[in-house]
Design a protein around this motif. Structure first.
Motif, PDB file in Angstrom:
ATOM      1  N   GLN A   1      -6.507  23.783  -3.948  1.00  0.00           N
ATOM      2  CA  GLN A   1      -6.569  22.336  -3.768  1.00  0.00           C
ATOM      3  C   GLN A   1      -7.641  22.078  -2.727  1.00  0.00           C
ATOM      4  O   GLN A   1      -7.660  22.723  -1.674  1.00  0.00           O
ATOM      5  CB  GLN A   1      -5.224  21.811  -3.277  1.00  0.00           C
ATOM      6  N   VAL A   2      -8.539  21.150  -3.009  1.00  0.00           N
ATOM      7  CA  VAL A   2      -9.629  20.842  -2.088  1.00  0.00           C
ATOM      8  C   VAL A   2      -9.495  19.396  -1.620  1.00  0.00           C
ATOM      9  O   VAL A   2      -9.116  18.521  -2.395  1.00  0.00           O
ATOM     10  CB  VAL A   2     -11.009  21.116  -2.741  1.00  0.00           C
ATOM     11  N   THR A   3      -9.779  19.176  -0.341  1.00  0.00           N
ATOM     12  CA  THR A   3      -9.788  17.830   0.222  1.00  0.00           C
ATOM     13  C   THR A   3     -11.214  17.509   0.640  1.00  0.00           C
ATOM     14  O   THR A   3     -11.857  18.298   1.336  1.00  0.00           O
ATOM     15  CB  THR A   3      -8.840  17.728   1.431  1.00  0.00           C
ATOM     16  N   ILE A   4     -11.673  16.343   0.203  1.00  0.00           N
ATOM     17  CA  ILE A   4     -13.041  15.909   0.474  1.00  0.00           C
ATOM     18  C   ILE A   4     -12.978  14.552   1.164  1.00  0.00           C
ATOM     19  O   ILE A   4     -12.274  13.650   0.703  1.00  0.00           O
ATOM     20  CB  ILE A   4     -13.842  15.782  -0.832  1.00  0.00           C
ATOM     21  N   ILE A   5     -13.696  14.418   2.265  1.00  0.00           N
ATOM     22  CA  ILE A   5     -13.814  13.134   2.950  1.00  0.00           C
ATOM     23  C   ILE A   5     -15.301  12.807   2.989  1.00  0.00           C
ATOM     24  O   ILE A   5     -16.095  13.571   3.536  1.00  0.00           O
ATOM     25  CB  ILE A   5     -13.218  13.170   4.365  1.00  0.00           C
ATOM     26  N   GLY A   6     -15.640  11.677   2.397  1.00  0.00           N
ATOM     27  CA  GLY A   6     -17.048  11.310   2.285  1.00  0.00           C
ATOM     28  C   GLY A   6     -17.734  12.306   1.372  1.00  0.00           C
ATOM     29  O   GLY A   6     -17.341  12.489   0.233  1.00  0.00           O
ATOM     30  N   GLN A   7     -18.722  12.989   1.868  1.00  0.00           N
ATOM     31  CA  GLN A   7     -19.429  14.019   1.106  1.00  0.00           C
ATOM     32  C   GLN A   7     -19.254  15.380   1.763  1.00  0.00           C
ATOM     33  O   GLN A   7     -20.155  16.220   1.728  1.00  0.00           O
ATOM     34  CB  GLN A   7     -20.919  13.659   1.005  1.00  0.00           C
ATOM     35  N   LYS A   8     -18.049  15.599   2.342  1.00  0.00           N
ATOM     36  CA  LYS A   8     -17.807  16.856   3.045  1.00  0.00           C
ATOM     37  C   LYS A   8     -16.461  17.444   2.636  1.00  0.00           C
ATOM     38  O   LYS A   8     -15.451  16.755   2.614  1.00  0.00           O
ATOM     39  CB  LYS A   8     -17.821  16.611   4.557  1.00  0.00           C
ATOM     40  N   ILE A   9     -16.473  18.739   2.322  1.00  0.00           N
ATOM     41  CA  ILE A   9     -15.226  19.458   2.049  1.00  0.00           C
ATOM     42  C   ILE A   9     -14.571  19.708   3.399  1.00  0.00           C
ATOM     43  O   ILE A   9     -15.155  20.354   4.276  1.00  0.00           O
ATOM     44  CB  ILE A   9     -15.485  20.792   1.328  1.00  0.00           C
ATOM     45  N   THR A  10     -13.372  19.164   3.584  1.00  0.00           N
ATOM     46  CA  THR A  10     -12.702  19.299   4.870  1.00  0.00           C
ATOM     47  C   THR A  10     -11.552  20.296   4.855  1.00  0.00           C
ATOM     48  O   THR A  10     -11.124  20.761   5.904  1.00  0.00           O
ATOM     49  CB  THR A  10     -12.162  17.933   5.347  1.00  0.00           C
ATOM     50  N   ASP A  11     -11.036  20.626   3.659  1.00  0.00           N
ATOM     51  CA  ASP A  11      -9.941  21.587   3.583  1.00  0.00           C
ATOM     52  C   ASP A  11      -9.871  22.180   2.182  1.00  0.00           C
ATOM     53  O   ASP A  11     -10.192  21.514   1.207  1.00  0.00           O
ATOM     54  CB  ASP A  11      -8.606  20.921   3.928  1.00  0.00           C
ATOM     55  N   VAL A  12      -9.488  23.428   2.127  1.00  0.00           N
ATOM     56  CA  VAL A  12      -9.203  24.115   0.869  1.00  0.00           C
ATOM     57  C   VAL A  12      -7.966  24.940   1.116  1.00  0.00           C
ATOM     58  O   VAL A  12      -7.880  25.647   2.119  1.00  0.00           O
ATOM     59  CB  VAL A  12     -10.351  25.061   0.450  1.00  0.00           C
ATOM     60  N   ARG A  13      -6.999  24.818   0.217  1.00  0.00           N
ATOM     61  CA  ARG A  13      -5.787  25.616   0.388  1.00  0.00           C
ATOM     62  C   ARG A  13      -5.286  26.119  -0.952  1.00  0.00           C
ATOM     63  O   ARG A  13      -5.440  25.443  -1.969  1.00  0.00           O
ATOM     64  CB  ARG A  13      -4.712  24.861   1.126  1.00  0.00           C
ATOM     65  N   PRO A  14      -4.709  27.299  -0.952  1.00  0.00           N
ATOM     66  CA  PRO A  14      -4.219  27.861  -2.208  1.00  0.00           C
ATOM     67  C   PRO A  14      -2.904  27.212  -2.627  1.00  0.00           C
ATOM     68  O   PRO A  14      -2.022  26.992  -1.798  1.00  0.00           O
ATOM     69  CB  PRO A  14      -4.016  29.340  -1.879  1.00  0.00           C
ATOM     70  N   LEU A  15      -2.797  26.874  -3.902  1.00  0.00           N
ATOM     71  CA  LEU A  15      -1.535  26.395  -4.457  1.00  0.00           C
ATOM     72  C   LEU A  15      -0.815  27.543  -5.154  1.00  0.00           C
ATOM     73  O   LEU A  15       0.409  27.615  -5.137  1.00  0.00           O
ATOM     74  CB  LEU A  15      -1.777  25.262  -5.456  1.00  0.00           C
ATOM     75  N   GLN A  16      -1.579  28.427  -5.782  1.00  0.00           N
ATOM     76  CA  GLN A  16      -1.022  29.607  -6.436  1.00  0.00           C
ATOM     77  C   GLN A  16      -1.912  30.790  -6.117  1.00  0.00           C
ATOM     78  O   GLN A  16      -3.125  30.641  -5.966  1.00  0.00           O
ATOM     79  CB  GLN A  16      -0.976  29.425  -7.958  1.00  0.00           C
ATOM     80  N   ARG A  17      -1.275  31.953  -6.023  1.00  0.00           N
ATOM     81  CA  ARG A  17      -1.996  33.190  -5.768  1.00  0.00           C
ATOM     82  C   ARG A  17      -1.172  34.337  -6.327  1.00  0.00           C
ATOM     83  O   ARG A  17       0.042  34.189  -6.521  1.00  0.00           O
ATOM     84  CB  ARG A  17      -2.234  33.382  -4.278  1.00  0.00           C
ATOM     85  N   PRO A  18      -1.800  35.473  -6.610  1.00  0.00           N
ATOM     86  CA  PRO A  18      -1.025  36.608  -7.086  1.00  0.00           C
ATOM     87  C   PRO A  18       0.015  37.034  -6.044  1.00  0.00           C
ATOM     88  O   PRO A  18      -0.304  37.173  -4.868  1.00  0.00           O
ATOM     89  CB  PRO A  18      -2.076  37.704  -7.269  1.00  0.00           C
TER      90      PRO A  18
END
Length: 163
Positions: free
Chosen positions: A90-107
């Motif tokens: 899941q990625v969070t974008i504010i304006g034109q900047k990626i501010t967070d990335v977090r896994p929702l599923q993983r092995p």
């Protein structure tokens, strides 16, 4: 009698090959149709833009009063089915900047998967925040997870029309 042995040998060999190729060393979490790996609270682990439950972020200091605040866009990537299990971010974008990335599923099929992902996922996140794109190097020793991470991330960025 000899033809019978040959037929039995061929059938046995084919059965062994089918079993060998269908064997999975890591289940990757839940089986299809039985749910998914842990998802973020209040987030549907599907693909697409997540409904904006938070209010707009504050306008930068020094900006004229009454200027619109920038909204955070949160997008779930597609589930990348890897050799060792599903990967989804899941990625969070504010304006034109990626501010967070977090896994929702993983092995998560075994302790080794957990060990690799505890090491790799924070490094992948750092790479994305630095690169501000899905063009990341990945993590040595977690190649399959890195490829799934990159695939899911690119799908999320495409859905957000980022970049």
């Amino acid at each position: 009698m000899r033809m019978r042995r040959i037929t039995l040998t061929i059938v046995s060999t084919l059965a062994a090959i089918v079993l060998l190729f269908s064997y999975r060393t890591s289940t990757g979490g839940a089986l299809p149709g039985t749910g998914t790996a842990a998802a973020a609270p209040g987030v549907v682990p599907d693909t697409g833009v997540v409904p904006d439950t938070a209010t707009a972020t504050a306008a930068p200091s020094g900006s004229p009063s009454g200027s619109p605040a920038t909204r955070a866009t949160t997008v779930n990537g597609t589930v990348a089915e890897t050799r060792w299990g599903p990967v989804q971010v899941q990625v969070t974008i504010i304006g034109q900047k990626i501010t967070d990335v977090r896994p929702l599923q993983r092995p998560t099929g075994n302790a080794r998967d957990d060990q690799i992902n505890e090491y790799a996922l924070p490094k992948l996140r750092q790479q994305v925040l630095k690169a501000q794109s899905a063009r990341i190097d990945g993590v040595s020793g977690a190649t399959v997870t890195s490829e799934g991470y990159r695939e899911s991330l690119q799908a999320a960025l495409d859905a957000a029309h980022f970049g």
